[in-house]
Design a protein around this motif. Structure first.
Motif, PDB file in Angstrom:
ATOM      1  N   ALA A 271       0.645  -1.324   0.426  1.00 35.83           N
ATOM      2  CA  ALA A 271      -0.178  -0.079  -0.084  1.00 35.83           C
ATOM      3  C   ALA A 271       1.011   1.395   0.018  1.00 35.83           C
ATOM      4  CB  ALA A 271      -1.119  -0.122   1.255  1.00 35.83           C
ATOM      5  N   LYS A 273       4.049   1.245  -1.118  1.00 34.49           N
ATOM      6  CA  LYS A 273       4.777   1.505  -2.262  1.00 34.49           C
ATOM      7  C   LYS A 273       4.110   1.936  -2.580  1.00 34.49           C
ATOM      8  CE  LYS A 273       6.076  -2.757  -4.175  1.00 34.49           C
ATOM      9  NZ  LYS A 273       7.003  -3.697  -3.800  1.00 34.49           N
ATOM     10  N   PHE A 274       3.146   1.538  -3.972  1.00 33.91           N
ATOM     11  CA  PHE A 274       2.414   1.940  -4.269  1.00 33.91           C
ATOM     12  C   PHE A 274       1.201   3.253  -4.071  1.00 33.91           C
ATOM     13  CE2 PHE A 274       3.121  -2.892  -5.717  1.00 33.91           C
ATOM     14  CZ  PHE A 274       3.634  -2.559  -6.489  1.00 33.91           C
ATOM     15  N   ILE A 305      -1.842   3.900  -6.986  1.00 32.70           N
ATOM     16  CA  ILE A 305      -2.325   3.990  -8.376  1.00 32.70           C
ATOM     17  C   ILE A 305      -3.173   2.846  -8.477  1.00 32.70           C
ATOM     18  CG2 ILE A 305       0.238   4.187  -9.013  1.00 32.70           C
ATOM     19  CD1 ILE A 305       0.701   1.831  -9.119  1.00 32.70           C
ATOM     20  N   GLY A 306      -4.390   2.109  -8.143  1.00 27.38           N
ATOM     21  CA  GLY A 306      -5.111   1.278  -7.635  1.00 27.38           C
ATOM     22  C   GLY A 306      -4.409   0.366  -9.524  1.00 27.38           C
ATOM     23  N   ILE A 307      -5.329  -1.022  -9.012  1.00 30.01           N
ATOM     24  CA  ILE A 307      -5.522  -2.317  -9.382  1.00 30.01           C
ATOM     25  C   ILE A 307      -6.219  -2.494 -10.813  1.00 30.01           C
ATOM     26  CG2 ILE A 307      -5.047  -4.696  -9.731  1.00 30.01           C
ATOM     27  CD1 ILE A 307      -3.682  -4.039  -6.570  1.00 30.01           C
ATOM     28  N   ILE A 315      -3.128 -10.716  -9.885  1.00 31.21           N
ATOM     29  CA  ILE A 315      -2.463 -10.402  -8.573  1.00 31.21           C
ATOM     30  C   ILE A 315      -1.385 -11.255  -7.334  1.00 31.21           C
ATOM     31  CG2 ILE A 315      -2.067  -7.852  -9.380  1.00 31.21           C
ATOM     32  CD1 ILE A 315      -4.316  -7.832  -6.701  1.00 31.21           C
ATOM     33  N   THR A 323       3.323  -3.661 -12.911  1.00 33.07           N
ATOM     34  CA  THR A 323       4.318  -2.779 -13.269  1.00 33.07           C
ATOM     35  C   THR A 323       5.548  -3.597 -13.114  1.00 33.07           C
ATOM     36  OG1 THR A 323       4.357  -2.219 -10.915  1.00 33.07           O
ATOM     37  CG2 THR A 323       3.157  -0.599 -12.493  1.00 33.07           C
ATOM     38  N   GLY A 332      10.663  -4.248  -6.639  1.00 29.83           N
ATOM     39  CA  GLY A 332       9.713  -5.777  -6.358  1.00 29.83           C
ATOM     40  C   GLY A 332      10.302  -7.457  -6.757  1.00 29.83           C
ATOM     41  N   MET A 333       9.552  -7.998  -6.414  1.00 25.39           N
ATOM     42  CA  MET A 333       9.661  -8.943  -7.028  1.00 25.39           C
ATOM     43  C   MET A 333       8.383 -10.195  -7.864  1.00 25.39           C
ATOM     44  SD  MET A 333      12.857 -11.559  -5.698  1.00 25.39           S
ATOM     45  CE  MET A 333      12.148 -11.286  -3.931  1.00 25.39           C
ATOM     46  N   GLY A 334       7.549  -9.411  -6.996  1.00 28.12           N
ATOM     47  CA  GLY A 334       6.017  -9.923  -7.594  1.00 28.12           C
ATOM     48  C   GLY A 334       5.494 -11.712  -6.819  1.00 28.12           C
ATOM     49  N   GLY A 336       4.967 -10.950  -2.705  1.00 32.75           N
ATOM     50  CA  GLY A 336       4.662 -10.452  -1.986  1.00 32.75           C
ATOM     51  C   GLY A 336       3.314 -11.318  -1.408  1.00 32.75           C
ATOM     52  N   LEU A 337       2.134 -11.228  -2.350  1.00 28.75           N
ATOM     53  CA  LEU A 337       0.991 -11.604  -2.020  1.00 28.75           C
ATOM     54  C   LEU A 337       0.339 -12.756  -2.877  1.00 28.75           C
ATOM     55  CD1 LEU A 337      -0.903  -8.741  -4.351  1.00 28.75           C
ATOM     56  CD2 LEU A 337      -0.493  -8.947  -2.124  1.00 28.75           C
ATOM     57  N   SER A 361      -6.907   1.166  -3.951  1.00 26.81           N
ATOM     58  CA  SER A 361      -7.191  -0.020  -3.412  1.00 26.81           C
ATOM     59  C   SER A 361      -7.817  -0.386  -2.195  1.00 26.81           C
ATOM     60  CB  SER A 361      -5.357  -1.597  -3.884  1.00 26.81           C
ATOM     61  OG  SER A 361      -4.796  -0.725  -5.030  1.00 26.81           O
ATOM     62  N   PHE A 363      -7.767  -3.967   0.166  1.00 26.70           N
ATOM     63  CA  PHE A 363      -6.564  -5.074   0.654  1.00 26.70           C
ATOM     64  C   PHE A 363      -8.253  -6.024   1.838  1.00 26.70           C
ATOM     65  CE2 PHE A 363      -4.155  -6.616  -2.930  1.00 26.70           C
ATOM     66  CZ  PHE A 363      -4.239  -5.330  -3.777  1.00 26.70           C
TER      67      PHE A 363
HETATM   68  P1  ADP Z   1       5.251  -6.592  -5.860  1.00 28.85           P
HETATM   69  O1  ADP Z   1       4.776  -5.631  -4.683  1.00 28.85           O
HETATM   70  O2  ADP Z   1       6.933  -7.270  -4.771  1.00 28.85           O
HETATM   71  O3  ADP Z   1       5.388  -6.146  -6.943  1.00 28.85           O
HETATM   72  P2  ADP Z   1       3.340  -8.489  -4.849  1.00 28.85           P
HETATM   73  O4  ADP Z   1       3.048  -9.465  -4.980  1.00 28.85           O
HETATM   74  O5  ADP Z   1       3.243  -7.945  -3.599  1.00 28.85           O
HETATM   75  O6  ADP Z   1       4.713  -8.357  -5.129  1.00 28.85           O
HETATM   76  O7  ADP Z   1       2.667  -7.898  -5.683  1.00 28.85           O
HETATM   77  C1  ADP Z   1       2.198  -8.160  -7.183  1.00 28.85           C
HETATM   78  C2  ADP Z   1       2.062  -6.415  -8.026  1.00 28.85           C
HETATM   79  O8  ADP Z   1       0.567  -6.524  -7.701  1.00 28.85           O
HETATM   80  C3  ADP Z   1       2.556  -6.007  -7.874  1.00 28.85           C
HETATM   81  O9  ADP Z   1       3.388  -4.983  -8.578  1.00 28.85           O
HETATM   82  C4  ADP Z   1       1.211  -4.188  -8.124  1.00 28.85           C
HETATM   83  O10 ADP Z   1       1.219  -4.527  -9.595  1.00 28.85           O
HETATM   84  C5  ADP Z   1       0.106  -4.833  -7.761  1.00 28.85           C
HETATM   85  N1  ADP Z   1      -0.298  -4.558  -6.083  1.00 28.85           N
HETATM   86  C6  ADP Z   1       0.029  -5.254  -5.313  1.00 28.85           C
HETATM   87  N2  ADP Z   1      -0.364  -4.320  -3.760  1.00 28.85           N
HETATM   88  C7  ADP Z   1      -1.410  -3.376  -4.634  1.00 28.85           C
HETATM   89  C8  ADP Z   1      -1.707  -1.836  -4.023  1.00 28.85           C
HETATM   90  N3  ADP Z   1      -1.855  -1.471  -2.717  1.00 28.85           N
HETATM   91  N4  ADP Z   1      -1.348  -0.921  -5.229  1.00 28.85           N
HETATM   92  C9  ADP Z   1      -1.524  -1.047  -6.564  1.00 28.85           C
HETATM   93  N5  ADP Z   1      -0.911  -2.256  -6.894  1.00 28.85           N
HETATM   94  C10 ADP Z   1      -0.554  -3.636  -6.392  1.00 28.85           C
END
Ligand code: ADP
Length: 371
Positions: A271, A273-274, A305-307, A315, A323, A332-334, A336-337, A361, A363
């Motif tokens: 949250a 970071k974006f 920035i939203g999704i 995600i 991005t 980031g490596m993608g 986390g989620l 966003s 969550f």
């Molecule tokens: P990372 O943050 O390392 O890229 P995550 O698995 O945590 O990996 O998130 C995957 C992707 O989901 C992110 O790269 C981003 O594009 C999107 N995302 C996650 N959280 C947010 C958020 N709060 N706002 C916007 N985009 C998000």
């Protein structure tokens, strides 16, 4: 004339039936079969089977085994499907899937049996190959996770030292140019360490033997600690970092605090970071409670920035980012989620997202704890 036609029709229909079809009396003597079955036992016409027994066509041991099953089916009087080992047209061992139906007279007494069988040898081989391939893939995947875990563990130790030392040098340095360079060093070491931590968490989350560790924890303290960890980052971006706790909730709860910590930290750091301006809020509400359990809803909302709605599912997959990191905007490596989702699943909870591109966003994570 008509009857004669009907009989001939029936004769050819039976003869042409797919698979191997045969019927025999209670003593196991064949009364008839279709063309395929006749071909299989090397008879030139299907009527030649009448009066023969299975032992005329296959080795006695195999015939006995099959006849024993047939006797049991006739004694029970119920239709049964079995897998049988026999031979194909070329005399090679083959597996058949056979449906065996007891034949009954008008009084309902069993007078024989009809068998309809298909050769499933190839299917069985494919099934076996698939099973072997799956086992191999699982083994390789486990080995990969194990390797990642070991290597990232070994990398983490010297890196923590490197980071500590460069931090110390940075603090002590008075020369502004050198201090700036040392600042870059600290930042790079920090980024590398967080990548290593990510890989380590990924391999940990994939390890099957990750037991749920239940402890009594203070929810208020846990949430405040997480907020504190992100304070600096939020201040840098001048974001309003808020926390809100439902007063109905007990101060202490029982559950896996380590996983909860990881879930919230990951969601909250995303949250921050974006989000470039506005606020980030971590709040918790009570959904419901029974005598021993309490259902809690955590929400992490940002004005970032939203999704896009069609990416809500993507995600949560590993290494999936909207991005690309190489663009350098949001590192980031993608994973986390992906890790968050795995942890939520292990805790038998739910996680979902609601977001609007360009507006922010939210969550949501619903978890059950003991009281
Ligand atoms: P990372 O943050 O390392 O890229 P995550 O698995 O945590 O990996 O998130 C995957 C992707 O989901 C992110 O790269 C981003 O594009 C999107 N995302 C996650 N959280 C947010 C958020 N709060 N706002 C916007 N985009 C998000």
């Amino acid at each position: 004339m008509n009857e004669q036609m009907t009989y001939q029709h029936l004769e050819s229909i039976v003869g042409m039936m797919p698979g191997n079809v045969y019927w025999k009396n209670r003593q196991g003597v064949y009364l008839g079969c279709n063309d395929n079955a006749a071909r299989l036992v090397k008879l030139s016409t299907r009527h030649e089977i009448i009066g023969k027994k299975l032992s005329d066509f296959v080795p006695v041991e195999i015939a006995h085994q099959i006849e024993k099953i047939d006797d049991e089916i006739m004694a029970r009087g119920e239709m049964t499907t079995v897998e049988e080992n026999a031979f194909d047209l070329d005399g090679n061992p083959a597996i058949y899937l056979t449906r065996k139906v007891p034949l009954k007279d008008s009084d309902g007494s069993v007078i024989g049996l009809v068998g309809i069988s298909v050769d499933i040898t190839e299917l069985k081989q494919t099934e076996q190959q698939l099973r072997e391939a799956k086992d191999k893939a699982e083994l390789a995947n486990r080995a990969k996770s194990e390797f990642l875990r070991n290597i990232s563990h070994d990398l983490r130790t010297p890196f923590t030292g490197l980071l500590g030392l460069s931090n110390m040098l940075y603090e002590q340095e008075t020369d502004p140019i050198k201090k700036e360079h040392l600042g870059y060093l600290v930042e790079s070491a920090q980024t590398l360490l967080s990548i290593i931590e990510g890989v380590l968490s990924l391999s940990m989350v994939e390890a099957e033997n990750q037991a749920i560790k239940t402890t009594t924890f203070n929810l208020h303290e846990l949430m405040k600690k997480i907020i504190n960890l992100l304070k600096l980052e939020a201040e840098k971006k001048q974001l309003d970092l808020k926390i809100s706790i439902d007063h109905q909730l007990p101060v202490t709860m029982v559950g896996d605090a380590v996983r909860l910590n990881r879930i919230l930290l990951n969601l909250l750091s995303n949250a921050v970071k974006f989000t470039e301006q506005g606020s980030v809020e971590l709040s918790v509400h009570m959904v419901s409670q029974t005598k021993n359990k309490i259902k809690v809803l955590f929400s992490i909302k940002d004005t970032g920035i939203g999704i896009p709605a069609n990416k809500y599912r993507d995600i949560f997959k590993s290494f999936n980012r909207l991005t690309p990191a190489y663009e350098g905007v949001y590192p980031g490596m993608g994973i986390g989620l992906y890790i968050v989702k795995k942890f939520v699943q292990q805790l038998k909870g739910k996680i979902w997202v609601d977001s609007k591109l360009g507006e922010g966003s939210a969550f949501y994570c619903e978890l059950v704890f003991a009281k």
